[in-house]
Design an enzyme around this catalytic site. Structure first.
Site, short mmCIF file in Angstrom:
data_model
loop_
_atom_site.label_atom_id
_atom_site.label_comp_id
_atom_site.label_asym_id
_atom_site.label_seq_id
_atom_site.Cartn_x
_atom_site.Cartn_y
_atom_site.Cartn_z
N CYS A 1 -2.76 8.77 2.98
CA CYS A 1 -2.42 8.44 1.86
C CYS A 1 -3.82 8.47 1.49
O CYS A 1 -3.87 8.76 0.13
CB CYS A 1 -1.94 7.47 1.73
SG CYS A 1 -2.50 5.68 2.68
N GLU B 1 1.12 -1.67 -0.31
CA GLU B 1 -0.14 0.14 0.36
C GLU B 1 0.93 0.98 -0.16
O GLU B 1 1.76 1.49 1.05
CB GLU B 1 -1.04 0.21 1.67
CG GLU B 1 -2.14 0.55 1.07
CD GLU B 1 -2.43 2.05 1.25
OE1 GLU B 1 -1.74 3.12 1.27
OE2 GLU B 1 -3.21 2.45 2.44
#
Ligand code: ADP
Length: 485
Positions: free
Chosen positions: A289, A255
């Site tokens: 993020c 990720e």
């Protein structure tokens, strides 16, 4: 120094035992709000990582595979441990990360919810027989634990990120070697303390090592008995892990970075979009993020939107996360602060207008990590804030005229993690959703991931998914067993 019943030992944890390893060296963990040293943690390296992998292998050999019921009990145990110690883990998280205390406690709940989800769905990993009988055999599919896994996490969600990985690893029956970020190891140590007090995991099932990333990372990448790494962090380190594991053909769940666009059409509910943007953008001080990185507002409502947004941004209170009333804490470190300042300076130098916040020239060079929430309008594609992830409290706003133009701008990035779309027009939303190259498209909401749904990135934002049934299957190897009569 921090004083906590969950931090009586600020050490690693290998094979069911607390250990500082052999280096004799320690590194400091600082409170970003005050600069105060909170604790010193052991510098661990290749030897400790190898020992942790060996401990994991021993756990794997105990009764392979661990039964579904056994795994459900572990998951429920970890969930209950986090819930029982939510206040104290939240306090430690707030002190070492800087996010407001309420947000930190909310992160502990969020972490617990991943273990709860996996406990509820772990029976999906039970073997099943397929209805057909190809080649005159009865075919059963087993979901075997892939093996000892390396879990590497960043500082921005010190408990949330490990929960996503560890819940799925435990559901699969995989022992893990966990490496937290150097800025925030204390939350992880506290979580291990809570788990070892409240949950009954076999020795070696979860192991904790900490220290400079390279020696630990190199062993995890090269060791033949670690078939998989799950990593959350920057795209650069993710690319390094891909290269470093190529010879061993390891499975990777990555990720990585994002560059989230937040798109508002003329027909959207402006007040709701502003509120959703504020909640999305300033979570964790803008250091996630899934935080909006670029705002695109259609020309017809741009003036109204900017005015309302500027008023909300200016009203946000920046301060120590422990103080009640703080909306935004400090940035994690000087490098994080300097990056935001660089992006704001660059945008203003290239013609942007500062609508809320402080001019970067008026900010102190060093000594304070509190960055004022900032809104810059008139943003153009050549500005750094459009193509790099700012990871801080800056909203760069651009305007657009047409659906085609904003789609082109939103997709004009190597990243593809989160995006947000505000429109009342269903047909347009469906067109946009199918064309946006992002793993997550919030439609009239700025909400981020949840345990019930698969989350992950397209393009340079990663490989694999966390959450949902898809995430539950990340740490297993399907094994087919055709049985002849
Ligand atoms: P960030 O920019 O958010 O700090 P990083 O990608 O640098 O993200 O770090 C995320 C995690 O990856 C941290 O735990 C860090 O220590 C770790 N890390 C950094 N470099 C390496 C490496 N070469 N091998 C393994 N882990 C690494």
């Amino acid at each position: 120094m921090i004083d906590s019943p969950l931090l009586e030992r600020t050490e690693g944890f290998i094979g069911g035992r607390w250990t500082a390893g052999d280096s004799g060296k320690r590194f400091s963990v600082l409170n970003p709000a005050t600069g105060e040293e909170l604790a010193q943690c052991p510098v661990m390296g290749a030897e400790e990582t190898t020992a942790a992998i060996e401990a994991g292998k021993k756990a794997l050999r105990l009764t392979p595979p661990f039964s579904i019921d056994q795994r459900r009990q572990w998951l429920e145990g970890v969930r209950d441990a986090l819930k029982a110690e939510k206040r104290e883990i939240g306090r430690i998280l707030c002190l070492e990360h800087g996010k407001p205390l309420k947000e930190a406690e909310g992160e502990v709940d969020y972490a617990a919810s991943f273990f709860d989800y996996c406990a509820r769905y772990v029976d999906q990993l039970a073997p099943h027989t397929i209805p057909e009988k190809p080649k005159d055999c009865e075919w059963t599919v087993h979901y075997q634990p892939i093996g000892v896994v390396g879990l590497i996490t960043p500082w921005n969600f010190p408990i949330g990120m490990i929960a996503k990985k560890l819940s799925a690893a435990l559901a699969a029956g995989c022992p893990s070697v966990i490496k937290p970020a150097e800025d925030t190891p204390l939350t992880m140590i506290a979580a291990f303390q809570a788990i070892s007090r409240h949950a009954d995991l076999p020795d070696g099932m979860i192991n904790l090592v900490m220290g400079p990333p390279k020696p630990i990372g190199d062993v995890l990448c090269e060791h033949p008995d670690v078939p998989m790494l799950s990593f959350t962090g920057s795209t650069g380190v993710g690319q390094h892990l891909i290269r470093a594991t190529a010879d061993r053909v390891k499975k990777l769940s990555l990720e990585l970075g994002g560059n989230a666009p937040f798109i508002v059409f003329d027909d959207a509910d402006v007040d709701s979009a502003v509120e959703q943007l504020i909640a999305n953008k300033f979570r964790g001080g803008g250091q996630t993020c899934v935080c909006t990185n670029r705002l695109y507002v259609q020309a017809g409502i741009a003036g109204e939107f900017a005015d309302k947004l500027a008023a909300r941004v200016s009203a946000l209170r920046v301060g120590d996360g422990m103080d009640e009333g703080t909306d935004i804490g400090p940035l994690i470190n000087q490098a994080g602060f300097d990056k935001v300042r660089r992006h704001v300076s660059d945008a203003l130098a290239k013609g942007g207008t500062l609508l809320a916040g402080t001019h970067p020239d008026e900010l102190p060079e060093s000594g304070s990590l509190f960055y004022p929430p900032t809104l810059v309008t008139g943003v153009m594609p050549d500005m750094a804030c459009c193509h790099e992830e700012t990871f801080g409290p800056l909203i760069p706003m651009a305007t657009f005229e047409t659906e085609e133009a904003v789609l082109q701008a939103a997709n004009d990035t190597d990243f593809g993690l989160a995006s947000y779309l505000f429109t009342a027009d269903k047909a347009r939303a469906e067109r946009m959703i199918s064309a946006l190259r992002f793993g997550h498209v919030g439609w009239n909401t700025g909400t981020g991931p949840t345990p019930e749904a698969p989350f992950g990135g397209f393009k340079l934002s990663g490989i694999g998914r966390e959450g949902g049934v898809e995430g539950l299957f990340e740490f297993v190897e399907p094994q087919t067993v055709p049985r002849g009569s």
